[in-house]
Design an enzyme around this catalytic site. Structure first.
Site, PDB file in Angstrom:
ATOM      1  N   THR A  89       0.830  -1.208   0.000  1.00  0.00           N
ATOM      2  CA  THR A  89       0.000   0.000   0.000  1.00  0.00           C
ATOM      3  C   THR A  89       0.863   1.255   0.000  1.00  0.00           C
ATOM      4  OG1 THR A  89      -1.545   1.292   1.365  1.00  0.00           O
ATOM      5  CG2 THR A  89      -0.107  -0.213   2.521  1.00  0.00           C
ATOM      6  N   ASP A  90       0.318   2.343  -0.555  1.00  0.00           N
ATOM      7  CA  ASP A  90       1.029   3.619  -0.503  1.00  0.00           C
ATOM      8  C   ASP A  90       1.090   4.187   0.912  1.00  0.00           C
ATOM      9  OD1 ASP A  90      -1.658   4.330  -0.249  1.00  0.00           O
ATOM     10  OD2 ASP A  90      -1.609   5.891  -1.777  1.00  0.00           O
ATOM     11  N   GLU A  91       0.307   3.629   1.827  1.00  0.00           N
ATOM     12  CA  GLU A  91       0.293   4.155   3.192  1.00  0.00           C
ATOM     13  C   GLU A  91       1.628   3.960   3.911  1.00  0.00           C
ATOM     14  OE1 GLU A  91      -3.203   3.648   5.596  1.00  0.00           O
ATOM     15  OE2 GLU A  91      -4.416   3.101   3.855  1.00  0.00           O
TER      16      GLU A  91
ATOM     17  N   TYR B 191      -1.425  -0.292  11.137  1.00  0.00           N
ATOM     18  CA  TYR B 191      -1.629  -0.990   9.867  1.00  0.00           C
ATOM     19  C   TYR B 191      -0.482  -0.727   8.901  1.00  0.00           C
ATOM     20  CZ  TYR B 191      -3.048  -1.452   5.010  1.00  0.00           C
ATOM     21  OH  TYR B 191      -3.058  -1.731   3.677  1.00  0.00           O
TER      22      TYR B 191
ATOM     23  N   LYS C  81       2.506  -3.206   7.338  1.00  0.00           N
ATOM     24  CA  LYS C  81       2.718  -3.414   5.906  1.00  0.00           C
ATOM     25  C   LYS C  81       4.143  -3.032   5.509  1.00  0.00           C
ATOM     26  CE  LYS C  81       0.346  -4.618   3.074  1.00  0.00           C
ATOM     27  NZ  LYS C  81       0.137  -5.983   2.525  1.00  0.00           N
TER      28      LYS C  81
END
Length: 325
Positions: free
Chosen positions: A125-127, A150, A154
């Site tokens: 994810t870009d997060e 989260y 990741k």
């Protein structure tokens, strides 16, 4: 090709499995999914009888079961999508996210090495990049600075995947995608939450001032990108996937009101999320230049299609909403 997919009963995973079965007739799929809250057998009910599709209920942290699945199926490649993925849930309880996203990824990487699997695509994810300061956009060389349990979990799984390439020469590729939307997205996420609340005459809770920006991509465009990475991505590389479609949460809410014929009075500001990243913005030029991938679905087309899908599939989302309340 024999392809092992993890998390294929989730939102992106189910769209991926369905797309592969439709467009890649040479592929046989084994989907392993722990069927946690976001996994749903109904997501793939329409392909359950396809002879090229198989499913096993396996938690990716279960080393014995994972290795047994690899031994029996003998996959040529892995597309790893299984993850705990909801930021709000991670803020309330982070341990399940570390277990699934970090320990589960390491279990899969080790099983793939042990059983001689060729390509391993780790879907992230870009997060993991944190918050982007305008006008900057995330490139693959941007520092990893996650701000929630989260995204930190990741980021940890990304680093394990890349370390497997460096240490063992394992054929690993990492993808980092912007916010997805489309059919079969769990109804606690922003777009399906607003759409289903609108259908039920309930308010739309908007975090803070509503000016948090996300880069939205239609799920099928993401799925096509994953297939291109599986086919042609360079080992040991990270590929950002995005549609160059930055929208504030307030703009998304306003557009949905227009599509659904509702007054913006339904939008009700609520206390902001803890550690709420202000802006995500993806530079996907590497995907375009190296792999020839381009998003095909416009924001207007994708959003209208998504609203229409939720309107027509109350049978799908009603049980999920009832179970979560």
């Amino acid at each position: 090709m024999k392809l092992l997919v993890t998390g294929g009963l989730g939102f992106i995973g189910s769209n991926l499995v369905r797309w592969i079965l439709k467009h890649q007739p040479q592929v046989e799929i084994l989907n392993i999914d722990g069927l946690t809250y976001a996994g749903n057998l109904a997501n793939l009910a329409d392909v359950a009888d396809n002879p090229r599709y198989h499913w096993q209920r396996i938690m990716i942290t279960d080393e014995e079961a994972v290795n047994a699945a690899f031994e029996a199926f003998k996959p040529d490649a892995v597309l790893h999508l299984a993850a705990e993925s909801h930021v709000d849930r991670s803020i309330k309880a982070g341990l399940p996210f570390v277990a699934t996203n970090v320990l589960g990824t390491q279990t899969l990487l080790e099983a793939a090495r042990r059983h001689g699997v060729g390509r391993f695509v780790h879907v992230s994810t870009d997060e993991v990049y944190g918050s982007a300061v305008p006008p900057d956009r995330f490139t693959e060389s941007h520092p990893v600075t996650p701000n929630s349990p989260y995204s930190a979990s990741k980021a940890g799984s990304d680093l394990l995947a890349l370390a497997a390439y460096t240490t063992y020469g394992q054929d690993v590729v990492v993808t980092r995608c912007s916010n997805n939307y489309g059919p079969y997205q769990y109804p606690e996420k922003l777009i399906p939450l607003f759409v289903t609340n609108g259908m039920l005459g309930q308010p739309w809770p908007l975090f803070g001032d509503g000016q948090n920006v996300r880069d939205w991509i239609y799920v099928e465009d993401h799925v096509r990108a994953l297939w291109r990475v599986l086919e042609a991505g360079r080992s040991g590389q990270v590929y950002n996937i995005g549609a160059d479609n930055e929208q504030s949460n307030r703009d998304v809410a306003d557009r949905l009101c227009q599509l659904m014929g509702l007054s913006t009075d339904v939008i009700q500001p609520v206390a902001d999320r803890l550690g709420h990243d202000r802006r995500y913005a993806i530079d996907a030029s590497k995907m375009r230049n190296e792999l020839g991938w381009e998003p095909q679905v416009t924001w207007a087309e994708g959003l209208a299609s998504t609203v229409a899908w939720y309107r027509s599939r109350t049978d799908w989302w009603t049980p999920l909403r009832e179970a979560s309340h």
